[in-house]
Design an enzyme around this catalytic site. Structure first.
Site, PDB file in Angstrom:
ATOM      1  CG  HIS A 134      -1.599   1.043   1.409  1.00 45.07           C
ATOM      2  ND1 HIS A 134      -3.164   1.573   1.643  1.00 45.07           N
ATOM      3  CD2 HIS A 134      -1.192   2.396   1.729  1.00 45.07           C
ATOM      4  CE1 HIS A 134      -3.031   2.606   1.558  1.00 45.07           C
ATOM      5  NE2 HIS A 134      -2.974   3.134   1.267  1.00 45.07           N
ATOM      6  CD  GLU A 135       1.087   3.926   4.003  1.00 45.12           C
ATOM      7  OE1 GLU A 135       1.983   4.433   3.282  1.00 45.12           O
ATOM      8  OE2 GLU A 135       0.860   3.027   4.412  1.00 45.12           O
ATOM      9  CG  HIS A 159      -0.017   6.066  -0.719  1.00 44.30           C
ATOM     10  ND1 HIS A 159      -1.339   6.514  -1.679  1.00 44.30           N
ATOM     11  CD2 HIS A 159       0.098   5.689   0.558  1.00 44.30           C
ATOM     12  CE1 HIS A 159      -2.096   6.211  -0.792  1.00 44.30           C
ATOM     13  NE2 HIS A 159      -1.484   5.808   0.300  1.00 44.30           N
TER      14      HIS A 159
END
Length: 224
Positions: free
Chosen positions: A126-127, A130
């Protein structure tokens, strides 16, 4: 004259290896139960245990997780060569499991906040999504539409919204469960942005970019 030995090892009848294993087991037992240590020592031992576990899982994921390795490869292709120093294990508050800092160009993994290594894997992917968006698309994180788009992609492309994870959170749906989860979590994240004044603004930002960003699977579209 026999060789001298450590007095603790000698009196217990344990070899150095066995004694080291026993000491690790006793420390783990004390951390879990709180027996035999002060509250301060238990907290310090617990934090050390969480840090060591986080670092161990991080190394394993960076070396063996197909999804993490894939993201690291495409980050490098986008001009962002990520090393273990750019993925930091640290204590966090109890509202999140990880985060991405655009200013530092680093991912934070919140030690002690993971159910298991699979949960950490989903959080790390997820990160890294980003980070990928920041490197490739020059995201302005104060622009709520930009932020919403990256949150939609990160929640959709990681394992954050798989059925079992949603069930653990108390959300159960058999129709469009994935989309509902992605939308809900994206709105929550945008709402936490300091530039967002209220819930309605967060929801509107997500809705405005939903179709294009939910269908944007880069860089994973290469393996679909």
């Amino acid at each position: 004259m026999p060789d001298s030995v450590d007095s603790d090892t000698s009196s217990s009848g344990l070899s150095d290896s066995d004694n080291s294993t026993f000491q690790r087991w006793r420390r783990t037992f004390s951390v879990i139960t709180g027996l035999g240590v002060s509250p301060e020592q238990r907290n310090a031992d617990l934090e050390r245990y969480h840090s060591e576990t986080c670092e161990k899982w991080k190394r394993e994921l960076m070396n063996y997780s197909p999804a993490v390795i894939f993201m690291l490869k495409h980050l490098k292709l986008s001009g962002c060569d990520v090393s273990s120093k750019d993925i930091v294990c640290a204590p966090c508050d109890y509202t999140r499991a990880g985060g991405f800092s655009p200013e530092a160009g680093a991912v934070v993994l919140c030690q002690g906040r993971f159910f298991n290594k699979g949960h950490m894997e989903d959080t790390l992917v997820h990160e890294l999504v980003h980070m990928y968006d920041h490197a490739k698309f020059k995201v302005d994180w104060n622009n709520l539409r930009h932020h919403a788009c990256s949150e939609i992609r990160a929640n959709s492309l990681s394992g954050d919204c798989r059925f079992g994870r949603e069930l653990r959170r108390g959300f159960l749906a058999f129709s469009k469960q994935h989309q509902a989860c992605v939308r809900r979590r994206a709105i929550l994240s945008v709402r936490a942005n300091a530039a967002c004044p209220d819930d309605a603004t967060a929801e509107r930002a997500v809705n405005e970019v939903w179709e294009s960003c939910f269908n944007d699977t880069r860089p994973f579209d290469e393996i679909y």
